[in-house]
Design a protein around this motif. Structure first.
Motif, PDB file in Angstrom:
ATOM      1  N   ASP A   1     -15.999  13.981   2.668  1.00 19.72           N
ATOM      2  CA  ASP A   1     -15.975  14.126   4.127  1.00 19.72           C
ATOM      3  C   ASP A   1     -14.539  14.091   4.632  1.00 19.72           C
ATOM      4  O   ASP A   1     -14.209  13.350   5.551  1.00 19.72           O
ATOM      5  CB  ASP A   1     -16.795  13.012   4.781  1.00 19.72           C
ATOM      6  CG  ASP A   1     -16.973  13.228   6.285  1.00 19.72           C
ATOM      7  OD1 ASP A   1     -16.914  14.388   6.717  1.00 19.72           O
ATOM      8  OD2 ASP A   1     -17.153  12.232   7.007  1.00 19.72           O
ATOM      9  N   THR A   2     -13.675  14.887   4.025  1.00 20.08           N
ATOM     10  CA  THR A   2     -12.297  14.953   4.502  1.00 20.08           C
ATOM     11  C   THR A   2     -12.251  15.787   5.779  1.00 20.08           C
ATOM     12  O   THR A   2     -13.115  16.641   6.011  1.00 20.08           O
ATOM     13  CB  THR A   2     -11.380  15.580   3.441  1.00 20.08           C
ATOM     14  OG1 THR A   2     -11.893  16.871   3.082  1.00 20.08           O
ATOM     15  CG2 THR A   2     -11.305  14.701   2.202  1.00 20.08           C
ATOM     16  N   PRO A   3     -11.259  15.555   6.633  1.00 16.02           N
ATOM     17  CA  PRO A   3     -11.173  16.315   7.886  1.00 16.02           C
ATOM     18  C   PRO A   3     -11.092  17.824   7.680  1.00 16.02           C
ATOM     19  O   PRO A   3     -11.510  18.592   8.541  1.00 16.02           O
ATOM     20  CB  PRO A   3      -9.899  15.768   8.533  1.00 16.02           C
ATOM     21  CG  PRO A   3      -9.751  14.395   7.969  1.00 16.02           C
ATOM     22  CD  PRO A   3     -10.248  14.493   6.563  1.00 16.02           C
TER      23      PRO A   3
ATOM     24  N   PHE B   1      -6.583   7.905  -0.279  1.00 22.59           N
ATOM     25  CA  PHE B   1      -6.442   8.985   0.700  1.00 22.59           C
ATOM     26  C   PHE B   1      -6.606   8.439   2.119  1.00 22.59           C
ATOM     27  O   PHE B   1      -5.836   8.772   3.026  1.00 22.59           O
ATOM     28  CB  PHE B   1      -7.480  10.077   0.431  1.00 22.59           C
ATOM     29  CG  PHE B   1      -7.692  11.009   1.592  1.00 22.59           C
ATOM     30  CD1 PHE B   1      -6.789  12.025   1.852  1.00 22.59           C
ATOM     31  CD2 PHE B   1      -8.788  10.858   2.434  1.00 22.59           C
ATOM     32  CE1 PHE B   1      -6.969  12.876   2.935  1.00 22.59           C
ATOM     33  CE2 PHE B   1      -8.979  11.703   3.512  1.00 22.59           C
ATOM     34  CZ  PHE B   1      -8.066  12.714   3.765  1.00 22.59           C
ATOM     35  N   VAL B   2      -7.606   7.598   2.323  1.00 17.90           N
ATOM     36  CA  VAL B   2      -7.835   7.014   3.647  1.00 17.90           C
ATOM     37  C   VAL B   2      -6.619   6.202   4.088  1.00 17.90           C
ATOM     38  O   VAL B   2      -6.163   6.294   5.237  1.00 17.90           O
ATOM     39  CB  VAL B   2      -9.101   6.130   3.637  1.00 17.90           C
ATOM     40  CG1 VAL B   2      -9.267   5.401   4.965  1.00 17.90           C
ATOM     41  CG2 VAL B   2     -10.328   6.979   3.336  1.00 17.90           C
TER      42      VAL B   2
ATOM     43  N   LEU C   1       0.807  -1.220   0.000  1.00 16.26           N
ATOM     44  CA  LEU C   1       0.000   0.000   0.000  1.00 16.26           C
ATOM     45  C   LEU C   1       0.839   1.268   0.000  1.00 16.26           C
ATOM     46  O   LEU C   1       0.411   2.298  -0.524  1.00 16.26           O
ATOM     47  CB  LEU C   1      -0.925   0.004   1.222  1.00 16.26           C
ATOM     48  CG  LEU C   1      -2.173  -0.872   1.137  1.00 16.26           C
ATOM     49  CD1 LEU C   1      -2.860  -0.938   2.497  1.00 16.26           C
ATOM     50  CD2 LEU C   1      -3.137  -0.344   0.081  1.00 16.26           C
ATOM     51  N   TYR C   2       2.024   1.205   0.588  1.00 16.32           N
ATOM     52  CA  TYR C   2       2.838   2.413   0.716  1.00 16.32           C
ATOM     53  C   TYR C   2       4.079   2.374  -0.181  1.00 16.32           C
ATOM     54  O   TYR C   2       5.032   3.118   0.051  1.00 16.32           O
ATOM     55  CB  TYR C   2       3.243   2.606   2.178  1.00 16.32           C
ATOM     56  CG  TYR C   2       2.049   2.715   3.099  1.00 16.32           C
ATOM     57  CD1 TYR C   2       1.303   3.886   3.175  1.00 16.32           C
ATOM     58  CD2 TYR C   2       1.647   1.624   3.862  1.00 16.32           C
ATOM     59  CE1 TYR C   2       0.194   3.979   3.997  1.00 16.32           C
ATOM     60  CE2 TYR C   2       0.533   1.708   4.691  1.00 16.32           C
ATOM     61  CZ  TYR C   2      -0.190   2.890   4.752  1.00 16.32           C
ATOM     62  OH  TYR C   2      -1.294   2.975   5.566  1.00 16.32           O
TER      63      TYR C   2
ATOM     64  N   HIS D   1      -1.979   2.643   9.547  1.00 18.08           N
ATOM     65  CA  HIS D   1      -1.950   1.731  10.680  1.00 18.08           C
ATOM     66  C   HIS D   1      -0.519   1.264  10.908  1.00 18.08           C
ATOM     67  O   HIS D   1       0.178   0.880   9.973  1.00 18.08           O
ATOM     68  CB  HIS D   1      -2.853   0.523  10.415  1.00 18.08           C
ATOM     69  CG  HIS D   1      -4.294   0.811  10.654  1.00 18.08           C
ATOM     70  ND1 HIS D   1      -5.183  -0.117  11.117  1.00 18.08           N
ATOM     71  CD2 HIS D   1      -5.012   1.952  10.515  1.00 18.08           C
ATOM     72  CE1 HIS D   1      -6.373   0.420  11.253  1.00 18.08           C
ATOM     73  NE2 HIS D   1      -6.301   1.676  10.876  1.00 18.08           N
ATOM     74  N   GLY D   2      -0.089   1.315  12.139  1.00 18.28           N
ATOM     75  CA  GLY D   2       1.208   0.755  12.488  1.00 18.28           C
ATOM     76  C   GLY D   2       2.395   1.642  12.203  1.00 18.28           C
ATOM     77  O   GLY D   2       3.518   1.153  12.089  1.00 18.28           O
TER      78      GLY D   2
END
Length: 250
Positions: A105-107, A72-73, A49-50, A79-80
């Protein structure tokens, strides 16, 4: 340079393929071309994923970019570990705003920019990691860019979505592999400046002198074999249909 087809379905995912997404790798650098519906899941079959180093978005229709909202999420809420550095994203003007609106619904209005480093595409040549790239504006109802990627004497060109135009052929001039859309069926759909059919893709490859043609972005309701046959009638070189998981060493 290695090209992996992550997804190749046109307009919406098929039962066997995500929408447009193609992974280009060289010297340990991973450049993703488009991230359409379903692409993020399929991408994980090939890389972590990264593990991406940059993303190119040809245009802002959902079947080429909508999984950026899910990505984006992944990057905003890792995580981790700590949040990874902002990932370079090359897209048409307004890409950040379009993805923010699509997510819904982004922060904050700036949240997309906290995980993606947005670069506005314009026609021209520049470097992305070890790749020399050239982009041209093509013929589609929204701002759309095709891309040519070169590395170590090898080259590929990707059409994104487009109708027939000289800029597309310029990108594909003498290219080793031409990854070209063929959404329409010759004699069935005839809408200018929207998509190519198999014959038009073959003609573009022939005029450009491309060494190999791979047809992609064929919707589930379109006869892919018919489009491949039409392309072969117009182009003397090898013609293939893109399939998920296909790997091309260039």
């Amino acid at each position: 340079m290695k090209l992996t087809v992550v997804g190749c379905s046109g307009s919406f995912p098929s039962k066997g393929s995500a929408c447009s997404s193609y992974l280009v790798e060289a010297d340990g650098f991973r450049l993703l071309l488009d991230m359409g519906n379903g692409a993020l899941g399929e991408l994980q079959r090939h890389v972590g994923l990264y593990d991406l180093d940059a993303i190119f978005l040809s245009h802002l229709h959902a079947d080429h970019c909508i999984d950026m909202c899910a990505y984006f999420v992944v990057r905003y809420y890792p995580h981790g570990g700590d949040r990874p550095r902002p990932l370079p994203v090359y897209g048409p003007e307004g890409t950040e705003q379009r993805l923010t609106a699509a997510h819904g619904d982004t922060p904050s209005d700036r949240a997309m920019g906290e995980v993606f480093d947005f670069h506005t595409l314009k026609p021209g040549s520049f470097e992305i990691g070890p790749f020399s790239v050239r982009t041209e504006k093509l013929c589609h109802p929204v701002d759309t860019f095709g891309i040519r990627v070169e590395h170590g004497g090898s080259s590929l060109a990707y059409s994104g979505d487009t109708g027939t135009c000289e800029a597309l052929e310029d990108l594909a001039r003498d290219v080793d592999l031409f990854l070209c859309e063929a959404s329409f069926v010759d004699g069935k759909e005839d809408i200018p400046d929207l998509h190519l059919n198999g014959r038009e893709a073959g003609e573009a490859a022939a005029r450009a002198g491309a060494h190999r043609l791979v047809l992609t972005h064929i919707p589930p309701w379109t006869d892919a074999d018919r489009n491949a046959a039409d392309a072969r009638a117009a182009y003397p070189g090898p013609v293939e249909l893109a399939v998920p998981g296909a790997v091309y060493e260039l």
